[in-house]
Design a protein around this motif. Structure first.
Motif, short mmCIF file in Angstrom:
data_model
loop_
_atom_site.label_atom_id
_atom_site.label_comp_id
_atom_site.label_asym_id
_atom_site.label_seq_id
_atom_site.Cartn_x
_atom_site.Cartn_y
_atom_site.Cartn_z
N GLY A 25 0.81 -1.21 0.00
CA GLY A 25 0.00 0.00 0.00
C GLY A 25 0.84 1.25 0.00
O GLY A 25 0.53 2.23 -0.70
N LEU A 26 1.92 1.26 0.78
CA LEU A 26 2.79 2.44 0.84
C LEU A 26 3.48 2.69 -0.49
O LEU A 26 3.71 3.85 -0.88
N ARG A 27 3.80 1.63 -1.20
CA ARG A 27 4.39 1.79 -2.52
C ARG A 27 3.42 2.54 -3.43
O ARG A 27 3.80 3.40 -4.23
N GLY A 28 2.12 2.21 -3.32
CA GLY A 28 1.12 2.90 -4.11
C GLY A 28 0.96 4.35 -3.70
O GLY A 28 0.80 5.24 -4.56
N VAL A 29 0.98 4.62 -2.39
CA VAL A 29 0.89 6.00 -1.91
C VAL A 29 2.03 6.83 -2.50
O VAL A 29 1.83 7.96 -2.98
N ALA A 30 3.23 6.27 -2.48
CA ALA A 30 4.39 7.00 -3.02
C ALA A 30 4.25 7.21 -4.53
O ALA A 30 4.57 8.29 -5.04
N ALA A 31 3.79 6.19 -5.25
CA ALA A 31 3.67 6.30 -6.71
C ALA A 31 2.64 7.35 -7.09
O ALA A 31 2.86 8.15 -8.01
N LEU A 32 1.51 7.39 -6.40
CA LEU A 32 0.49 8.40 -6.69
C LEU A 32 1.00 9.80 -6.36
O LEU A 32 0.70 10.77 -7.07
N THR A 33 1.79 9.91 -5.30
CA THR A 33 2.38 11.20 -4.95
C THR A 33 3.35 11.67 -6.02
O THR A 33 3.43 12.88 -6.31
N VAL A 34 4.08 10.75 -6.63
CA VAL A 34 4.99 11.11 -7.71
C VAL A 34 4.23 11.73 -8.87
O VAL A 34 4.68 12.72 -9.47
N VAL A 35 3.07 11.17 -9.21
CA VAL A 35 2.27 11.73 -10.30
C VAL A 35 1.87 13.17 -9.98
O VAL A 35 1.99 14.06 -10.82
N ILE A 36 1.39 13.39 -8.76
CA ILE A 36 0.98 14.75 -8.36
C ILE A 36 2.19 15.68 -8.38
O ILE A 36 2.11 16.83 -8.83
N PHE A 37 3.32 15.21 -7.89
CA PHE A 37 4.56 16.00 -7.90
C PHE A 37 4.91 16.44 -9.31
O PHE A 37 5.24 17.61 -9.56
N HIS A 38 4.84 15.52 -10.26
CA HIS A 38 5.20 15.85 -11.63
C HIS A 38 4.19 16.80 -12.27
O HIS A 38 4.57 17.65 -13.08
N LEU A 39 2.92 16.68 -11.93
CA LEU A 39 1.93 17.63 -12.43
C LEU A 39 2.21 19.04 -11.90
O LEU A 39 2.16 20.02 -12.66
N HIS A 47 12.78 24.53 -8.15
CA HIS A 47 12.46 23.61 -7.06
C HIS A 47 12.22 24.34 -5.74
O HIS A 47 11.75 23.74 -4.78
N LEU A 48 12.51 25.64 -5.71
CA LEU A 48 12.25 26.40 -4.49
C LEU A 48 10.76 26.62 -4.27
O LEU A 48 10.30 26.68 -3.13
N ASP A 49 10.00 26.77 -5.36
CA ASP A 49 8.57 27.01 -5.21
C ASP A 49 7.71 25.83 -5.66
O ASP A 49 6.52 25.96 -5.88
N GLN A 50 8.33 24.67 -5.80
CA GLN A 50 7.62 23.46 -6.20
C GLN A 50 6.62 23.03 -5.13
O GLN A 50 6.95 22.95 -3.95
N ILE A 51 5.37 22.77 -5.55
CA ILE A 51 4.38 22.19 -4.64
C ILE A 51 4.65 20.69 -4.51
O ILE A 51 5.18 20.07 -5.42
N ILE A 52 4.25 20.11 -3.37
CA ILE A 52 4.66 18.72 -3.04
C ILE A 52 6.18 18.68 -3.18
O ILE A 52 6.74 17.90 -3.96
N ASN A 53 6.85 19.52 -2.41
CA ASN A 53 8.22 19.93 -2.72
C ASN A 53 9.21 18.79 -2.79
O ASN A 53 10.12 18.79 -3.61
N HIS A 54 9.06 17.80 -1.93
CA HIS A 54 10.04 16.72 -1.87
C HIS A 54 9.52 15.42 -2.47
O HIS A 54 9.97 14.33 -2.09
N GLY A 55 8.60 15.55 -3.43
CA GLY A 55 8.05 14.35 -4.05
C GLY A 55 9.09 13.49 -4.74
O GLY A 55 8.91 12.28 -4.88
N TYR A 56 10.20 14.10 -5.15
CA TYR A 56 11.27 13.34 -5.80
C TYR A 56 11.87 12.29 -4.89
O TYR A 56 12.47 11.31 -5.34
N LEU A 260 7.25 13.79 1.95
CA LEU A 260 7.27 14.11 0.52
C LEU A 260 6.69 15.49 0.22
O LEU A 260 7.11 16.15 -0.74
N ALA A 261 5.72 15.93 1.02
CA ALA A 261 5.06 17.21 0.75
C ALA A 261 5.65 18.37 1.54
O ALA A 261 5.22 19.51 1.37
N PHE A 262 6.63 18.10 2.39
CA PHE A 262 7.19 19.15 3.24
C PHE A 262 7.77 20.27 2.40
O PHE A 262 8.44 20.03 1.39
N PRO A 263 7.55 21.53 2.78
CA PRO A 263 8.06 22.66 1.99
C PRO A 263 9.59 22.65 1.92
O PRO A 263 10.27 22.02 2.74
#
Length: 380
Positions: A25-39, A47-56, A260-263
């Motif tokens: 399940g956590l693998r899926g949470v991370a993968a979905l977060t990656v999609v949002i990060f890339h959007l 990368h200073l003003d990137q939303i979902i800043n640490h999605g990488y 992953l979302a931390f500023p």
């Protein structure tokens, strides 16, 4: 980055082990977060003003999770497992979706022509198809064969770079590291951790982003990002004593999303602080999350179905979503649309990525892997 145990079939002499549903399940949470990060990345000025800043950092989490699961699945089986058997099992698990990810990238390629990539329409079909066929093997293409302009080792499907390093990690494990004592493995992990911290806090960008180009700088980043988390995950699988944590999937998901979302930390004046955040997240937070997840139990049929769904689509969504991101990013570059106005298109792209992943899973990945297991992994 896919991390599922290749221990499902009874067609091998290895049998099966119960696997950690919460980690799926956590693998899926991370993968979905990656999609949002890339959007969101399509709208960032840096990368200073990137939303979902640490999605990488999801990639680094995948590496650690992969090392943990590989150790759990294989460490005690080498008395009845050959290196050839191991490589065949990993190829059966990973390679079908690598091939399909490159095909999806090829189908979408010419739709990505935009102000950001204005020369895509000039790329001859034969060259794009050649890059696709090379991509089937995950062999990186040199910068001279870049057909996009981002100098990616896999220009049709950028995330292929992390699968390339996943294979290298698997090769290192099978050919030598699996024989390491816990002491020797600990030394390797400490040295890799020191290299990770050093790179992160001294990097020109103040983060660990990179690894996708076939040049010395990017290869260094790729190896640095792979070595510590993968082998730390392996060490964790050997030495950890699991406890019992209630509501583990909930707590792990929240903690992972927080990381992953931390500023951005430190701003432009103190880049090293963000590098320190990156490295400590990988070294401290991610092993803690995996330990909590492995220590938990799924309570209820609904939670079990959710974890299974997330786990099932995690690899397909990771390896097929980026061609859609290229299209979305090109659209944003053409129209200069801020996220506040573009969110309906972003949401549509996100839903399309999930649907595409599920269709690929059910109508291609699972049937192909079942066939390959019968043909390739079956013991006479």
């Amino acid at each position: 980055m896919e991390t599922q145990v290749v221990a499902e079939p009874q067609t091998t002499a290895l049998g099966t082990k119960p696997h950690y549903a919460i980690l799926d399940g956590l693998r899926g949470v991370a993968a979905l977060t990656v999609v949002i990060f890339h959007l969101c990345e399509a709208h960032a000025t840096s990368h200073l003003d990137q939303i979902i800043n640490h999605g990488y950092l999801a990639v680094d989490f995948f590496f650690l999770l992969s090392g943990f699961v590989i150790g759990y699945a294989y460490d005690d089986r080498w008395h009845k497992l050959t290196v050839k058997d191991f490589f065949k099992a990993r190829l059966v698990r990973l390679q079908p979706m690598v091939v399909l990810g490159m095909i999806v990238g090829a189908v979408c390629f010419y739709f990505q022509d935009s102000a950001l990539w204005p020369t895509i329409h000039e790329v001859p079909l034969w060259k794009m198809l050649l890059v696709m066929v090379i991509g089937f093997t995950l062999i990186p293409v040199p910068i001279s064969m870049d057909i996009r302009g981002w100098q990616e080792m896999h220009p049709l499907d950028g995330p292929g770079w992390s699968l390339f390093f996943e294979y290298i990690a698997n090769i290192l494990y099978a050919l030598g590291v699996r024989k390491f004592s816990n002491t020797a493995l600990s030394v390797l992990v400490v040295l890799a951790g020191a290299a990770l911290i050093h790179y992160a806090v001294t990097s020109a960008t103040g983060d660990v982003i990179g690894g996708w180009s076939l040049d010395a700088t990017q290869l260094r980043i790729g190896f640095t990002r792979m070595m510590f988390p993968f082998f730390a995950g392996l060490l964790l699988s050997r030495v950890v004593t699991l406890g019992y944590v209630k509501n583990a999937f909930l707590w792990c998901s929240l903690l992972l999303l927080l990381v992953l979302a931390f500023p951005r930390v430190g701003g432009a004046q103190n880049l090293w602080l963000n590098g320190l955040y990156d490295s400590l997240s990988i070294i401290l937070a991610f092993p803690l999350i995996v330990w909590i997840g492995a220590s938990g139990k799924i309570a209820g049929a609904g939670a079990a179905r959710l974890c299974k769904f997330f786990g099932d689509i995690s690899y397909p969504i990771y390896i097929t979503h980026y061609p859609l991101i290229y299209i979305y990013t090109g659209w944003v570059s053409n129209h200069k649309t801020p996220l506040q106005q573009a969110w309906p298109v972003a949401l549509l792209t996100f839903v399309a990525a999930v649907v595409l992943a599920y269709v690929c899973l059910k109508f291609y990945d699972e049937p192909v892997r079942r066939w390959l297991k019968r043909k390739v992994l079956a013991r006479p």
